[in-house]
Design an enzyme around this catalytic site. Structure first.
Site: not given
Ligand code: 3HC
Ligand code: NAI
Length: 734
Positions: A61, A105, A108, A128
């Site tokens: 998400a 997500g 998921e 998450e």
């Molecule tokens: N949503 C929005 N932006 C995101 C994002 C996300 N899920 N994941 C990463 N980004 C953005 C970062 O903020 C960054 O933005 P910036 O360039 O403006 O600073 C850009 O994407 C690149 O991210 P990273 O610098 O972290 O790049 P890496 O290659 O080092 O890592 C990654 C990539 C492994 C995907 C890491 O960003 C990460 O772990 N992201 C979070 C993943 C996560 O926890 N997802 C769960 C979301 S909650 C969810 O899904 C709820 C569900 O149940 C519905």
């Protein structure tokens, strides 16, 4: 933000597009839903592949839309579950082609598909919980059905990410490829066209459960409480998985929703989620460093590091060698004599063996079957081949200067010279070299191969290329580099100073080490101040106090026992050291340990008697202190020093400080970091408390409220994201 469709024979390929990580925003999900519906009704399509653009399936998400947590993230989860459910119910096989990441997500969505094909380097996880929420689009119900209760419990409650080879072993994916994943998925799809899908629908699959489920759930909750200190989302994950086990799928989904909603309805849980999400973005924010001269992360280009050297293979040096080698960098490891060299070599080999085992368990061996080569040597001349040298010898200015002088003449003119000093003046070290622009502080944290933080200490002359190179190196090493200015003890240790003093004053005033530690550990810190001091070694601070004449032979005659230059001073840790109580390393410190080097801290009656006698000798009246008072007395001066650090522009923003504390000092992420915590508590409250403390203790200067804190309160306590704009760069050390 879109999802598009192309067809390859009878296979429709749906591509998620939302750069940079194909996050699932409302719009992106709508778009996937629309295309998915379309292909369902297209008679020419017999199978469907879902993939993400630019080598990333999806990072889940869109966290950027979570600001109004409770509304958007909640409805987004429901909406995504509709898509997952549609994919699952499809009469045509749906295959997820997973490249890069399938997180939150994103995974998921993949679980809603009938099959999953992943690239060997892909990473998968339901992360998450690390953002203070939990999988709300069916993840808690589908994952246990796919991989079994225990592995699902571990992945969901800890946010653990697994690599594709491990995912294959777990049964999380059906196939791994080293080639083009989309092509592999299309091929896979062609082979399953027409095959029955019922057994592929996770919603219909029963969960294989061990007989002692209740014990498993209860033990898991206890373990998580210990590991994540009061973070609510981890506990709720267990409840959601319990629902998966006890309820039919559809009811489980409703329970998952209800539990997710309970996070948005609880102020404490919401604050924890906000803190975690803030911590996530803060870590990304700090990579975008800038200097007063206008140089920044975009304009400076890093140099690649092929060969690095480490001087000194003690506690820090050996860990630094390990992380360089793990990053496949060639390492030259230098010591001063044969005995130390041999000890260093043995220690490095032992850590690498352990690391290899861990990597194999995590399925990483496939990707990095070799470490960078390590040459152990006593010959300083071998340093002439290094692109970058990290000095990690004793914390002694004269010794460090001697070494940097040698480096300046031996190393290639373009080689970067780094020091691991924990607080000495970088400019003074750089002054003895002919290349101060290539000198910089790389302050690793112990154990260096594990701790994620690297304080990158910029000297007056450090060039943008030098900063950029070291920040880039931190990424290569899997660490988070934070650029800070040059001042005694830099940022993290400087803020620790007042905190530790306050904790020791509490012992004079009537508390015991275990009481103080308990309060701070219940707050969420990985270790209270006394357990931490015992781990680090009480002798470290003692030697530096002796060096600066606060105690020992250099102490001026006539000095008062509990005062130095008019300021309150506690000799308690000095006395402990004089008695040989250095902490874990001697088996005795603020606590007692089962053996020398033992880790299990047990309250020591000797310390209690000693404190009792000390108070009596100095006629100190034992004051009753509540848990809240202990917390405020220790944490507010630490935060106050954080404001001083910001005011002096040693750190460029509150996020920098918080990232340092979350990654180097065991600050609980669900409390965001000390500066975030201050913003949540309310700046006026922190200020008022500090004012009272200072009024009652004018001999403790660190209690004097920082000018910046006062200024912010005067301005109506603007939100944390606006603090940075209050800082000019006129006096900046950054
Ligand atoms: N949503 C929005 N932006 C995101 C994002 C996300 N899920 N994941 C990463 N980004 C953005 C970062 O903020 C960054 O933005 P910036 O360039 O403006 O600073 C850009 O994407 C690149 O991210 P990273 O610098 O972290 O790049 P890496 O290659 O080092 O890592 C990654 C990539 C492994 C995907 C890491 O960003 C990460 O772990 N992201 C979070 C993943 C996560 O926890 N997802 C769960 C979301 S909650 C969810 O899904 C709820 C569900 O149940 C519905
Ligand atoms: P240590 O005492 O464990 O190791 C120092 C090593 O340097 C020894 O093995 C010694 O033989 C070697 N050495 C000394 N003189 C040398 C020379 N001339 N040439 C080659 N090798 C030489 O010290 P530790 O704890 O590893 O600290 C090293 C540096 O890292 C210090 O500056 C310290 O302040 C800093 N630091 C220490 C942390 C810790 O937790 N121990 C944390 C962060 C920084």
């Amino acid at each position: 933000m879109s999802a598009s469709k192309e067809t390859e024979g009878a296979v429709a390929v749906i591509t998620i597009r939302n750069p940079p990580v194909n996050a699932l925003s409302q719009q992106a999900v709508e778009s996937i839903l629309k295309v998915l519906k379309e292909v369902q009704f297209d008679p020419a399509v017999k199978a469907i592949v879902i993939c993400g653009e630019n080598g990333k399936f999806s990072a889940g998400a869109d966290i950027r839309t979570f600001e109004n947590i409770g509304q958007k993230s909640d409805s987004l989860s429901h909406f995504l579950e509709d898509v997952n459910s549609m994919a699952e119910k499809s009469e045509k096989p749906v295959i997820a082609a997973i490249e890069g990441v399938a997180l939150g997500g994103g995974l998921e969505l993949a679980l809603g598909c009938h099959y999953r094909v992943a690239h060997v380097k892909a990473r998968l996880g339901l992360t998450e919980v690390l953002l203070g929420i939990f999988p709300g689009a069916g993840g808690t119900q589908r994952l246990p059905r796919l991989i079994g209760l225990l592995p699902a419990l571990e992945m969901i409650t800890t946010g653990k990410i697994v690599f594709a080879p491990v995912a294959l072993k777990l049964g999380l994916i059906d196939s791994v490829t080293e080639d083009n994943t989309i092509k592999a998925a299309i091929h896979f799809a062609q082979n399953v066209i027409g095959k029955p899908l019922e057994s592929r629908r996770l919603c219909t699959k029963p969960i294989q459960c061990p007989p002692n489920m209740e014990t498993i759930f209860n033990d898991s909750k206890i373990k998580l409480k210990k590991l994540f200190h009061g973070a609510i989302s981890h506990q709720l994950c267990v409840e959601a998985i319990r629902a998966a086990v006890q309820l039919p799928f559809a009811e489980g989904i409703l329970k998952e929703r209800e539990l997710l909603f309970s996070i948005f309805n609880s102020e404490q849980a919401r604050d924890q989620a906000k803190a975690r999400q803030y911590a996530f973005f803060a870590e990304r924010r700090v990579t975008k460093w800038t200097t007063p001269s206008g140089a920044n992360w975009k304009s400076a280009s890093p140099h690649p590091i092929g060969v690095a050297a480490v001087i000194g293979l003690g506690t820090m040096g050996r860990g630094i060698v390990v992380c360089l080698a793990k990053a496949q960098i060639q390492v030259i490891a230098v010591e001063q004599d044969g005995k130390q060299l041999e000890m260093g070599r043995k220690a490095v080999t032992k850590i690498l063996e352990r690391e290899t085992l861990t990597m194999q368990q995590r399925g990483l061996a496939l990707m990095s079957d070799s470490f960078g080569s390590i040459t152990f040597t006593l010959d300083f001349n071998s340093l002439k081949n290094a692109d970058l040298v990290i000095e990690a010898v004793y914390e002694n200015m004269a010794l460090k200067k001697e070494i940097f002088k040698q480096l300046s003449s031996i190393c290639m003119p373009e080689a970067f010279l780094c020091t691991n000093t924990s607080g000495l003046n970088i400019d003074e070290i750089a002054s003895v070299t002919g290349r101060p622009h290539l000198v910089i502080g790389t302050h690793f944290f112990s154990p260096a191969h594990i701790m994620k933080l690297l304080e990158v200490v910029r000297g007056y002359h450090s060039s943008p290329t030098t900063i950029s190179t070291v920040i880039n190196l931190s990424k290569v090493l899997g660490k988070i580099g934070v650029v800070v200015g040059n001042c005694p003890s830099f940022v993290g240790n400087r803020m620790m100073g007042p905190y530790l003093h306050q904790a020791i004053f509490l012992l004079e005033d009537g508390c015991y080490p275990e009481e103080v530690d308990k309060v701070l550990e219940e707050f969420g810190l990985a270790m209270g101040p006394f357990r931490m001091s015992d781990l680090v070694g009480l002798d470290v601070g003692w030697r530096s106090r002796m060096e600066s004449g606060l105690t020992g032979p250099k102490l001026l005659p006539g000095a008062l026992v509990r005062q130095r230059e008019g300021k309150r001073y506690s000799p308690l840790p000095d006395i402990l050291c004089e008695k040989g109580r250095f902490g874990q390393k001697t088996g005795r410190g603020w606590y007692q340990y089962e053996t020398v080097g033992g880790r299990n801290a047990v309250p020591d009656p000797w310390v209690q008697n000693f404190l009792h006698d000390y108070r009596k000798a100095h006629t100190i009246k034992q004051k009753p202190t509540s848990q809240n008072e202990i917390l405020e007395w220790c944490l507010y001066p630490l935060i106050n020093e954080g404001f001083n650090v910001l005011e002096e522009e040693i750190a460029s923003g509150p996020e920098d400080i918080d990232v340092i504390y979350n990654n180097g000092y065991g600050w609980p992420r669900h409390m965001g970091g000390p500066m975030f915590y201050a913003s949540m508590v309310g700046l006026p409250k922190v200020l008022t408390k500090l004012e009272v403390f200072y009024e009652n203790n004018p001999d403790i200067p660190s209690l004097k409220p920082s000018g910046l804190l006062k200024k912010l309160v005067k301005q109506g306590s603007p939100p944390l994201k606006e603090w940075r704009s209050q800082l000019g760069y006129q006096n900046s050390k950054l």
